[in-house]
Design a protein around this motif. Structure first.
Motif: not given
Length: 474
Positions: A190-193, A199-200, A227-229, A236-240
């Motif tokens: 579940l942690i992988g999910v 990440t998505a 860590k994933a967050a 998201l910052v880079a995309l912005s």
């Protein structure tokens, strides 16, 4: 992962233990399962129940199931010994989702599906012990398969049941338990999910993901999710920061523009992030499907959300070793500050740069962020060079070289001409060479004249610097 368990019940009525609404103890498997957390239930195609507790030496324990695994399917296997068993298995398997797996001896498994519940599969069988296909009804799913022939031996029928809820799990276990049925539990970590889901959120470039990711970083107890967050927020910052580029596509309402009308740095960043396909020969920049195309509609709202200031305060908090022990999170937060370039972050960044208990890579990342903030950080970097340890001096000198400017150049030249640590002197040479104006080159020439040829590492490095300056760029 598949765990195969044989559950045999002879002439008994199965009584399923009841639990609270969110948990259920499975007496047959001797394990407790619970519903998915609300943050995952039916999101990103995630459904099922989670193994919460396993009783020692029970069927689940012997099958090496683990707590925290997600059960997404219960798969029942009906071994076929006669026509009656075949009819019973087909009825059970087709009852829930109108499809089943048919295993024919010597052939690959075949998936048989009907359009709606109650439609016929189209096979009649005969035999006892060995069950063969006797007739295939025209116009049925069985007749549409070239792999099914009269005389084929049917070995078993497999009923795959997707688990959407705790009630689905209870019902399926109950039904399979009433017969001598071999079942397989299809499980995943579940942690992988959850990590994939977090990440998505970063990959989608949606402003609505920011608050959810901040909440995970601040409040979740799972380090892997935090860590994933942090990585997703960094993305998201880079995309912005690419909003100006994507607004050009949005203004023209197109997915392709001439490459030479786009800022080179932003164009390259978008290409690295997998959002843009650039063909310089054809002079085209094309938004990649689907994310690049989707992001041009989202970039403005994401930029507005990221610029609101909440992320700066968050990142400033988590760059410090005494607040956040996980270096990957500290690194991601430093990267965010380097991208956002807030002047308010200079003081906390310098604190990280000066922290002798911090690992070198994180201290370097703090220096890089300060160099990206630019001119407002010059005084703080000069102070760090003058007052801090050798590692901080080295990083500060390099950062000042990246910033450039007259004040920085004059300070670096003065530091180079003052006797000091040879390793720091090499960094000063490199920093001054990066500025590369006439006073900088004159200062480096003076330093080269101080040393005999091959006399020191500084002279060798200076020779390499001037050699590279004399060589035309390819």
């Amino acid at each position: 992962m598949f765990r195969k368990l044989l559950i045999v019940f002879i002439l008994i009525t199965v009584v399923l233990a009841t639990g609270c609404d969110n948990r259920y103890y499975d007496e047959h498997m001797q394990m407790e399962v619970k519903r998915l957390d609300s943050d995952l239930d039916n999101r990103w195609s995630t459904s099922g129940v989670v193994i919460n507790r396993i009783s020692p030496n029970g069927p689940a324990d012997k099958a090496q199931l683990s707590t925290g695994e997600l059960i997404s399917y219960i798969i029942g296997e009906y071994t076929i010994q006669n026509a009656q068993e075949y009819a019973h298995a087909v009825k059970k398997a087709m009852k829930h989702d109108s499809n089943m797996l048919l295993y024919i001896k010597g052939k690959e498994p075949l998936r048989i599906a009907t359009r709606k519940l109650g439609d016929k599969v189209g096979l009649q069988v005969e035999g006892n012990g060995t069950v063969r296909i006797k007739q295939i009804t025209p116009g049925t799913p069985a007749a549409n398969s070239d792999d099914i022939q009269i005389g084929d031996v049917i070995e078993k029928i497999v009923d795959e049941r997707k688990i959407f809820s705790l009630n689905d799990y209870k019902k399926s276990v109950n039904e399979f338990a009433q017969t001598n049925t071999s079942i397989t539990l299809r499980t995943t970590e579940l942690i992988g999910v959850k990590i994939a889901s977090v990440t998505a959120l970063g990959n989608l470039g949606d402003a609505r993901a920011v608050d959810a990711l901040i909440d995970i970083l601040q409040n979740n107890r799972e380090l892997a999710l935090r860590k994933a967050a942090a990585r997703s927020l960094e993305r998201l910052v880079a995309l912005s920061e690419l909003n100006p580029l994507f607004q050009k596509f949005q203004a023209e309402d197109v997915n392709q523009l001439p490459a030479d009308m786009l800022d080179v740095r932003q164009r390259e960043s978008a290409e690295i992030l997998g959002l843009l396909l650039v063909d310089l020969k054809a002079n085209t920049a094309t938004l990649e499907a689907p994310f690049g195309i989707q992001f041009r509609h989202r970039s403005a709202s994401l930029h507005q959300k990221v610029s609101a200031g909440r992320l700066v305060a968050l990142a400033e908090k988590y760059i410090h070793l005494d607040t956040e022990p996980e270096q990957e999170i500290r690194r991601a937060c430093l990267s965010m500050l380097g991208t956002l370039k807030p002047v308010s972050s200079i003081e906390p960044l310098v604190k990280v740069l000066r922290d002798q208990n911090e690992i070198p890579g994180i201290r370097f990342q703090a220096g890089l962020a300060l160099s990206l903030i630019g001119e407002p950080a010059i005084d703080a970097l000069i102070a760090a060079f003058n007052e801090a340890d050798a590692a901080a001096k080295d990083i500060a000198a390099s950062a000042l070289g990246r910033i450039g400017g007259i004040q920085t150049r004059d300070f670096l030249i003065n530091a180079l001409e003052t006797p000091g640590d040879p390793a720091i002197q090499l960094t000063l040479v490199d920093a001054i060479a990066k500025i590369g104006d006439e006073p900088s080159l004159s200062a480096l020439e003076r330093q080269r004249d101080r040393f005999q040829e091959g006399d020191s590492a500084i002279r060798i490095f200076l020779d390499e610097v001037f050699s590279s300056l004399a060589t035309p760029a390819q």
